[in-house]
Design an enzyme around this catalytic site. Structure first.
Site, PDB file in Angstrom:
ATOM      1  N   ASP A 146      44.483  50.551  42.202  1.00 50.31           N
ATOM      2  CA  ASP A 146      43.927  49.307  41.653  1.00 50.31           C
ATOM      3  C   ASP A 146      43.473  49.534  40.215  1.00 50.31           C
ATOM      4  OD1 ASP A 146      42.026  46.807  41.640  1.00 50.31           O
ATOM      5  OD2 ASP A 146      43.090  46.673  43.546  1.00 50.31           O
ATOM      6  N   LYS A 155      50.156  44.399  42.279  1.00 49.62           N
ATOM      7  CA  LYS A 155      49.091  43.410  42.488  1.00 49.62           C
ATOM      8  C   LYS A 155      48.793  42.798  41.123  1.00 49.62           C
ATOM      9  CE  LYS A 155      44.239  43.239  44.043  1.00 49.62           C
ATOM     10  NZ  LYS A 155      43.159  44.099  44.574  1.00 49.62           N
ATOM     11  N   TRP A 156      49.055  41.516  40.989  1.00 51.03           N
ATOM     12  CA  TRP A 156      48.882  40.812  39.713  1.00 51.03           C
ATOM     13  C   TRP A 156      47.563  40.047  39.797  1.00 51.03           C
ATOM     14  CZ3 TRP A 156      53.149  38.838  36.184  1.00 51.03           C
ATOM     15  CH2 TRP A 156      52.657  37.956  35.214  1.00 51.03           C
ATOM     16  N   ASP A 157      46.611  40.488  39.006  1.00 55.67           N
ATOM     17  CA  ASP A 157      45.263  39.925  39.084  1.00 55.67           C
ATOM     18  C   ASP A 157      44.987  39.003  37.905  1.00 55.67           C
ATOM     19  OD1 ASP A 157      42.693  39.579  40.065  1.00 55.67           O
ATOM     20  OD2 ASP A 157      42.303  41.726  40.265  1.00 55.67           O
ATOM     21  N   MET A 158      43.983  38.163  38.032  1.00 52.99           N
ATOM     22  CA  MET A 158      43.535  37.282  36.950  1.00 52.99           C
ATOM     23  C   MET A 158      42.056  37.056  37.190  1.00 52.99           C
ATOM     24  SD  MET A 158      43.609  33.399  36.451  1.00 52.99           S
ATOM     25  CE  MET A 158      43.575  32.502  34.928  1.00 52.99           C
ATOM     26  N   ASN A 159      41.230  37.756  36.410  1.00 54.48           N
ATOM     27  CA  ASN A 159      39.827  37.827  36.787  1.00 54.48           C
ATOM     28  C   ASN A 159      38.865  36.939  36.017  1.00 54.48           C
ATOM     29  OD1 ASN A 159      39.556  39.430  39.079  1.00 54.48           O
ATOM     30  ND2 ASN A 159      40.042  41.273  37.917  1.00 54.48           N
ATOM     31  N   CYS A 215      46.700  37.561  42.874  1.00 59.30           N
ATOM     32  CA  CYS A 215      45.279  37.754  43.128  1.00 59.30           C
ATOM     33  C   CYS A 215      44.544  37.131  41.953  1.00 59.30           C
ATOM     34  CB  CYS A 215      45.001  39.263  43.189  1.00 59.30           C
ATOM     35  SG  CYS A 215      43.255  39.723  43.227  1.00 59.30           S
ATOM     36  N   ASP A 243      37.765  38.409  47.683  1.00 54.56           N
ATOM     37  CA  ASP A 243      37.111  39.703  47.494  1.00 54.56           C
ATOM     38  C   ASP A 243      36.084  39.963  48.588  1.00 54.56           C
ATOM     39  OD1 ASP A 243      38.512  40.666  45.379  1.00 54.56           O
ATOM     40  OD2 ASP A 243      37.102  40.012  43.837  1.00 54.56           O
TER      41      ASP A 243
END
Ligand code: GLA
Length: 743
Positions: A380, A490-494, A540, A562
């Site tokens: 991660d 895992k393509w995240d956008m936070n 994600c 989460d």
């Protein structure tokens, strides 16, 4: 064309009556064209009808005012006529489906029917995710037909194509709108809905999904009243708080009874869903891009495509809507080669190590995990640039060799040697102010000149409306993904978007930024899945803030939340599964006390809840209690035993702890009804409690079933109508799996 009737399987045009009838297996949708003005009226959507002669439902000869007989007075007519796609400012005072602003500053617009086309299959929507038809052996589309209504505003010289694709097998109608400027002048679109539907209000209640970070998609239900109600996002993502979905249901609708109208968008950016009840007790239901901050410059000859909307109707309660959407998403939205496959059981190091890891630590986790039946290690956040906390380095997509000497290829090789796959986390849309990328290209961040953009999680959003930004990020990603054997991303956008300003867009196009941003995101996801078709992609967004049908077009699964606590997950997964198949729900077993809520639950229960999703682990397997670790081989075997059923079966909600506060239960039944898995979670133990009776669904009433591990057989009718009794659970948070097989 025979007898004034043009028929193409699911779509029929009755020429004399000027009526279009769209039929799926169980539903009908009727559209009528008025004689005088060629207005396009909504006649009916609901249970399947044989008859088509329903133009009386348009009430064109009725006077809205008593004792007036001024039946066709234009303004009062327009303000009550059920329009399929209403314009603005010419007498319909209800909320318009689209709005414009001309160079002269005028805003009036109104559409009339010109012609239509009916064809097999459906077209793609350029740059946007959209549903697709199945293809038969002859390469031709199967089971899907499209009606395109060409309409025009002859004053503005604006053409709209309203398209309706009918999917016969799943009771879903996909709507799409494209607007073309045929005039010589530029025009600005200030609103473009994807769908609009006027219906009589039958004391409808609205079901919507809401929450917060780590508390996504809790179901809310409330009666709608006069005025406007709905859900919106202006965050540039579907959001933790609201969700691009609404269902209107008749009063007392349950899982099995009542009428349900569902609408969702195949879109991941800003949206508005609204139900407006007006003076005539009719409701105008709409969904589309949020008009706030939206203003699209349409030059002469240019066109604009709105995202697709998915409509469904169920006469058999919520479970009908759920089944339609689950099947539709599995068959007509998800393209990934993994959609019909078991996904590798992964272990993600986020909750195990956060930023504190190195090769040695990761390999220790992998070594232990491999022996327990876990099949993939996902690395991660924190593997790149100078990323040692969430304060820096987003955008610097170059491996940190201090933490990972030998780079990702060395690590992936070691992990592969253990018989495991290797996956990697990215957050492509973001940049840290403290990063090499930002130092080099400060103008790549979304910002309003002269205003320091607000940070969220210490980061800015990259301006994905600019192709050079998307290209720049892609170059870095492609290099990394080609450098090692990476089989999952895992393509995240936070963080959400704020401070909307693009350094590249001219002033009269700044209102295009949020939608152009989405087009940029979609284009990059498209590049990723085309260039690396075998990579399993999981979307994600700070957990589940971008969980929508748009994302599912690119990735077959999305990290749901989460919050990995098994009990919190009951409500989150219940809301998610209301419209999305279990095969899409990213769900992991994590450590206790749970990092989000501090709750301690049995390891077994955590496994049962994660089984209703993609299944994986989110813990340091070298440090969890021995009695938990010992359970993992049986848990991974349980996943292999049941995943085909969970992924492909029909899902039913049997009991909701959000409603009864005590226990939760759901069931999956194989498509042929011969096998079923029931999950029961006792949220709270209580004294004086006999067994709990739950009523199963989806079995063959005339067949017999055996419960694995128990003696005797039960009739399908008995289990569904008299109920199955669940006993023997003592304590809070206890769970039980019940596996039934037809004998
Ligand atoms: C988000 C994700 C988490 C994890 C972190 C890493 O919050 O939802 O699963 O990837 O980012 O920063």
């Amino acid at each position: 064309m025979k007898e004034g009737k043009e028929k193409s399987m699911g779509i029929t045009y009755f020429e004399k009556e000027r009526i279009f009838k769209l039929d799926t297996k169980n539903t009908s949708y009727l559209i009528g064209i008025t004689d005088e003005e060629n207005f396009i009226g909504h006649i009916y959507y609901g249970k399947k009808l044989e008859d088509h002669n329903l133009a009386y439902l348009l009430r064109t000869e009725e006077s809205p005012y008593v004792p007036s007989v001024n039946a066709r007075d234009r303004v009062s007519f327009l303000d009550s006529f059920p329009m399929e796609y209403p314009g603005h400012g010419t007498g319909d005072y209800r909320e318009a489906a689209f709005r414009v602003k001309t160079q002269a500053g005028h805003t009036a617009c109104s559409l009339s029917y010109v012609s239509h086309e009916i064809f097999a299959g459906k077209k793609e929507i350029p740059g946007l995710p959209a549903s697709f038809a199945k293809t038969g052996k002859d390469g031709k589309p199967e089971g899907c037909f499209t009606l395109e209504l060409l309409c025009t505003d002859s004053v503005l010289n604006l053409t709209a194509v309203l398209s309706y694709s009918v999917f016969e097998d799943t009771d879903v109608i996909a709507r799409h709108v494209s607007i073309l400027n045929n005039s010589e002048n530029t025009i600005w679109l200030t609103k473009v809905s994807s769908m609009c539907m006027d219906m009589d209000n039958r004391e409808f209640e609205a079901i919507t999904l809401h929450g917060s970070w780590a508390r996504e998609r809790h179901i809310q239900r409330q009666k709608i009243g006069i005025g406007m109600q709905g859900v919106t996002s202006g965050r540039g993502e579907s959001g933790h708080q609201d969700h691009p979905f609404i269902a209107l249901v008749t009063p007392n609708t349950t899982q099995d009874t009542g009428e349900v109208y569902g609408v969702q968008l195949v879109y991941s950016g800003n949206y508005e869903f609204r139900a407006d009840v007006n003076q005539y007790d009719s409701v105008r239901l709409q969904a589309g891009i949020n008009p706030v901050d939206f203003c699209w410059k349409l030059e002469a000859g240019a066109h604009f495509d709105a995202p697709e909307a998915l409509l469904t109707y169920s006469a058999s309660g919520l479970s009908g809507m759920t089944a339609h959407y689950h099947d539709f998403i599995r068959q007509h939205i998800i393209r990934s080669p993994y959609k019909d496959k078991k996904r590798p059981i992964l272990i993600n190091n986020w909750e195990a190590t956060y930023f504190d890891f190195n090769t040695e630590k990761l390999l220790a986790i992998a070594k232990e995990a491999a022996g327990l039946g876990i099949e993939m290690l996902v690395l991660d956040d924190g593997w790149f640039g100078a990323r040692s906390s969430d304060n820096c380095a987003l955008g610097d997509w170059v491996v940190n060799e201090e933490k990972l000497p030998g780079g990702l290829s060395g690590l992936a090789e070691e992990i592969n040697r253990l018989g495991m796959k290797f996956g990697l986390w990215f957050e492509p849309e973001m940049v840290s102010p403290d990063s090499d990328l930002y130092r080099k290209h400060p103008d790549w961040a979304i910002a309003v000149p002269g205003r320091t953009p607000g940070r969220a999680r210490n980061q800015y959003v990259l301006d994905f409306s600019r192709s050079e930004v998307v290209d720049g990020v892609w170059e870095m990603m492609e290099r990394v993904l080609s450098s090692a054997n990476i089989e999952y991303v895992k393509w995240d956008m936070n963080r959400p978007l704020s401070d909307l300003g693009s350094a590249a867009l001219p002033p009269d196009r700044q209102g295009e930024l949020s939608h152009r941003y989405m087009l940029g995101v979609y284009s990059l996801q498209e590049r990723l899945v085309s260039r690396f078709p075998n990579i399993l992609l999981e979307n994600c967004s700070g957990g589940g803030a971008r969980y929508d049908a748009g994302m599912l077009y690119y990735s077959p699964q999305i990290w749901c939340s989460d919050d990995t606590d098994a009990i919190e997950r009951l409500a989150i997964q219940e809301g998610t599964a209301l419209i999305y198949p279990l095969s899409t729900i990213g769900a992991h077993v994590s450590d206790c006390p749970n990092h989000a809520v501090g709750r301690v639950t049995p390891f077994e229960t955590r496994g049962y809840v994660a089984l209703a999703g993609t299944f994986g682990y989110e813990l340091d397997v070298t440090r969890i209690p021995e009695e938990d670790r010992k359970q993992i081989p049986a848990q991974t075997a349980m996943y292999h035993k049941y995943n085909d059923l969970v992924r492909e079966g029909d899902y039913f909600r049997l009991a909701s702890a959000s409603e009864n506060q005590m226990y939760d239960s759901w069931q999956v039944v194989s498509k042929d009804g011969t096998e079923s898995l029931v999950t029961f979670i006792q949220v709270k133990g209580r004294t004086g409690q006999r067994s709990r009776r739950i009523f199963l669904r989806g079995l063959h009433p005339d067949k017999k079933y055996r419960i694995e591990g128990e003696d005797g057989v039960f009739g399908g009718d008995t289990l569904m109508y008299a109920g199955l009794q669940v006993a023997g659970l003592w304590g809070d948070f206890q769970g039980k799996l019940i596996h039934l097989v037809q004998v």
